[in-house]
Scaffold this active site. Structure first.
Site, mmCIF file in Angstrom:
data_model
loop_
_atom_site.group_PDB
_atom_site.id
_atom_site.type_symbol
_atom_site.label_atom_id
_atom_site.label_comp_id
_atom_site.label_asym_id
_atom_site.label_seq_id
_atom_site.Cartn_x
_atom_site.Cartn_y
_atom_site.Cartn_z
ATOM 1 N N GLU A 210 -9.278 6.908 7.394
ATOM 2 C CA GLU A 210 -10.026 7.734 6.445
ATOM 3 C C GLU A 210 -11.480 7.745 6.904
ATOM 4 O O GLU A 210 -12.218 6.796 6.663
ATOM 5 C CB GLU A 210 -9.882 7.176 5.027
ATOM 6 C CG GLU A 210 -8.454 7.172 4.505
ATOM 7 C CD GLU A 210 -7.857 8.569 4.397
ATOM 8 O OE1 GLU A 210 -8.638 9.553 4.373
ATOM 9 O OE2 GLU A 210 -6.628 8.692 4.337
ATOM 10 N N CYS A 244 -18.470 10.029 1.767
ATOM 11 C CA CYS A 244 -17.864 10.706 2.919
ATOM 12 C C CYS A 244 -17.483 12.146 2.596
ATOM 13 O O CYS A 244 -17.301 12.955 3.505
ATOM 14 C CB CYS A 244 -16.653 9.930 3.402
ATOM 15 S SG CYS A 244 -15.408 9.641 2.125
#
Length: 473
Positions: A210, A244
């Site tokens: 991720e 993110c």
């Protein structure tokens, strides 16, 4: 104190004993995770404030509720997820049971990140527990208070036979990766991800990555400028931009930019006051090193600061900053910003904006703001990203029913809800054969002949009305 190898051997022994397999055990552990949050909310709030000066509001939303919601979702659906999925058969296997069984992988390693230090390690743990695995957690050493809290709470609430926390820095992580795991789940930067992949390759260990990237926000056509500005500002400066999935830059026409800027300024003042440094609702940059990197990017940028730009190293503060006249080669466009700095680039058409996005690595998230459905549909259909959200930012990741993950350079694999269960499960294809119809099976035995081959081809070929094809070994 146990060595990393001893911890791993202890967990592997527990997994081999079968203790994690029953649904009752998995549900008990998930319920214990729920108790962890219920009993320790104040400690969690204090740790996150110490690490990132996170306001209570943001901590509750992004570190507590998102995890609790996922736990509830897993508890409600686990027994359904664990059921085998039966598949169609052909004439040759008509009397057989053919199904896909979800089985745990074994002992998995979950490496968390500092920007959401609780959420980004406990959300994947939910999937690992639901799937019946044992797990070693490696929290980020950068968010020290949360790392310490996790090391205290995980052994207190979860089975010490099956789950463990390993603390330390880069060297400890490197040593940990020398061991063989059944799966590695990593959240963080692309540079570290490459090291994770190299370490995993030694043992042929599957990985979920991720990562991040530069998430674009395309603003085009008719829209409510005031509402758009509020949503953009909230998504960008939530957690001080250290997300993110935060909008990394904006693409819009010059006319849209000029109309939007006053509303962005108005939204920032409404959210954080005339002096954001005094606002209790704006966090801080996590370390001096991260602060230095962001300030250096500001210095190198050739764009024009129209909002913010102030900073204070002593308190690791950087004001919410908006920069215009940013060009493709600008320093701010060479790496993920990961801070409270929003560059605005101008384009002349929607095609130009889409081409700009497609010429770069696929982002973890992509946002399209427009009241024109055709604009949103066009962006969705002509681009690729880990996730997509129209007319808002980052909220798509809060829904357990949606998979969350990257594509290409922004990551591989998904989690949240059932997707976490699937990530930490092996899909085992099973056929339970009957001893009946041996008279049909003799067709496959030597000596071979054309007649038997013709019959077998007829019996194993997919039929138009729903028969599934099946190869005969």
């Amino acid at each position: 104190m146990e060595s990393q190898k001893q911890v791993l051997e202890r967990l592997r022994a527990a997994f081999r004993s079968g203790v994690t397999l029953p649904v009752h055990f998995r549900l008990t552990q998930l319920e214990a995770m729920m108790s962890l949050f219920e009993d320790n909310e104040n400690q969690i709030l204090e740790a996150l404030h110490e690490d990132l000066a996170k306001p209570k509001f943001e901590t509750v939303l992004s570190e507590i509720e998102i995890v609790v919601n996922d736990i509830c979702y897993a508890i409600s659906n686990l027994q359904t997820w664990m059921q085998p999925t039966y598949v169609g058969t052909n004439l040759a296997t008509k009397l057989d049971d053919c199904f896909v069984r979800s089985e745990p992988l074994g002992v998995v390693l979950i490496i968390g990140a500092w920007n959401y230090p609780l959420h980004l390690i406990l959300l994947p743990l939910i999937g690992a527990i639901a799937a019946g695995n044992c797990a070693i957690l490696k929290p980020s050493e950068i968010s020290r208070a949360t790392e310490k809290l996790l090391a205290e709470l995980i052994p207190k609430y979860l089975s010490q036979e099956c789950y463990a926390v390993v603390c330390g820095g880069a060297e400890e992580t490197k040593t940990l990766l020398e061991n063989r795991f059944d799966h590695i789940f990593y959240t963080g930067s692309q540079s570290v991800a490459r090291c994770i992949l190299l370490a995993a390759a030694v043992h042929l260990t599957p990985v979920t990555l991720e990562l991040g990237g530069k998430c674009p926000c395309l603003i085009y056509g008719r829209l409510d400028m005031k509402a758009a500005a509020k949503r953009l500002v909230w998504a960008k400066f939530f957690n001080t931009g250290q997300s993110c999935v935060a909008p990394d830059y904006v693409l819009c026409t010059t006319e849209t930019r000029d109309a939007l800027l006053p509303f962005i300024k108005e939204a920032l003042e409404s959210f954080y006051g005339s002096d954001p440094q005094q606002s209790p609702d704006l966090g801080r940059i996590v370390t001096d090193r991260h602060w230095d990197r962001l300030v250096e990017l500001l210095k190198k940028s050739e764009g024009k600061i129209v909002i913010g730009g102030e900073s204070d190293k002593k308190t690791k503060y950087i004001a919410p900053t908006v920069i215009v006249d940013v060009i493709e080669s600008d320093a701010l466009m060479q790496e993920e910003i990961f801070g409270p700095i929003l560059p605005i680039l101008t384009i002349k058409s929607l095609d130009e904006a889409i081409n700009f996005v497609n010429e770069r690595e696929k982002p973890l998230a992509l946002y399209a703001f427009s009241d024109e459905s055709q604009v949103v549909t066009t962006v969705l259909e002509r681009t690729s990203s880990g996730g997509f959200c129209s007319n808002d930012g980052i909220v798509h990741m809060s829904l357990p029913g949606l998979p969350f993950g990257g594509v290409g350079a922004s990551g591989m694999g998904n989690y949240h809800g059932r997707w976490g269960f699937e990530t930490f499960s092996h899909k085992r294809g099973c056929m339970m054969r009957s001893w009946l119809l041996e008279c049909v099976n003799v067709l496959r035995y030597p000596p071979y002949n054309e007649s038997n081959l013709s019959w077998l081809r007829w019996a194993t070929t997919a039929k138009k009305k729903g028969w599934a094809a099946c190869s005969v070994m």
